[in-house]
Write an enzyme that holds these catalytic residues in place. Sequence first.
Site, PDB file in Angstrom:
ATOM      1  N   PHE A   1       0.779  -0.764   0.197  1.00 12.93           N
ATOM      2  CA  PHE A   1       0.293   0.313   0.185  1.00 12.93           C
ATOM      3  C   PHE A   1       0.661   1.299  -0.273  1.00 12.93           C
ATOM      4  CE2 PHE A   1       0.434  -0.753   4.363  1.00 12.93           C
ATOM      5  CZ  PHE A   1       1.323   0.005   4.889  1.00 12.93           C
TER       6      PHE A   1
ATOM      7  N   LEU B   1       5.857   3.942  -0.326  1.00 12.20           N
ATOM      8  CA  LEU B   1       5.137   2.158  -0.610  1.00 12.20           C
ATOM      9  C   LEU B   1       5.842   1.109   0.354  1.00 12.20           C
ATOM     10  CD1 LEU B   1       4.140  -0.146  -2.627  1.00 12.20           C
ATOM     11  CD2 LEU B   1       6.380  -0.592  -3.630  1.00 12.20           C
ATOM     12  N   GLU B   2       4.658   0.901   1.132  1.00  8.95           N
ATOM     13  CA  GLU B   2       5.222  -0.413   1.413  1.00  8.95           C
ATOM     14  C   GLU B   2       4.736  -1.972   1.619  1.00  8.95           C
ATOM     15  OE1 GLU B   2       5.849   0.218   5.383  1.00  8.95           O
ATOM     16  OE2 GLU B   2       6.320   2.296   4.989  1.00  8.95           O
ATOM     17  N   VAL B   3       5.394  -2.756   1.023  1.00  5.32           N
ATOM     18  CA  VAL B   3       4.900  -4.055   1.243  1.00  5.32           C
ATOM     19  C   VAL B   3       5.035  -5.629   2.106  1.00  5.32           C
ATOM     20  CG1 VAL B   3       5.381  -5.548  -0.569  1.00  5.32           C
ATOM     21  CG2 VAL B   3       5.549  -3.058  -1.443  1.00  5.32           C
TER      22      VAL B   3
END
Length: 118
Positions: free
Chosen positions: A4, A69-71
Amino acid sequence: MNGFLYGNQYDNDVHRQQLQTAFPVLLDRNGVVGFSLENTSYNRDAVKAGTGRRTLGEFLDKESKCYTLEVSFFCYQDRDTGRNVPYTVDKYKELGRNLVAALTDYYGLESQTDSTVK
């Protein structure tokens, strides 16, 4: 779980906030595997004030958009089945390619195939 974006929140500039939300919506519409629009958020939290996203968002011109962006290191939830799918190196690469494809769409650029990019 999932990937997200964090985006900046512009309370006093509706047009700028709309521009900020356009790219995450495009990622979602393109069906980027592992991306969650529902988990994407926009904030001005004081604890995030020193991050690159927040700092650049204040110093760059108003047309610039900054995201984090965090994954997940664990898995993502499949949109169709709802089951958890572990991330692999190939899934991370796919997410990266889809991110670039969405940027290409966003800026109206023609996609160029390069056989060296895998």
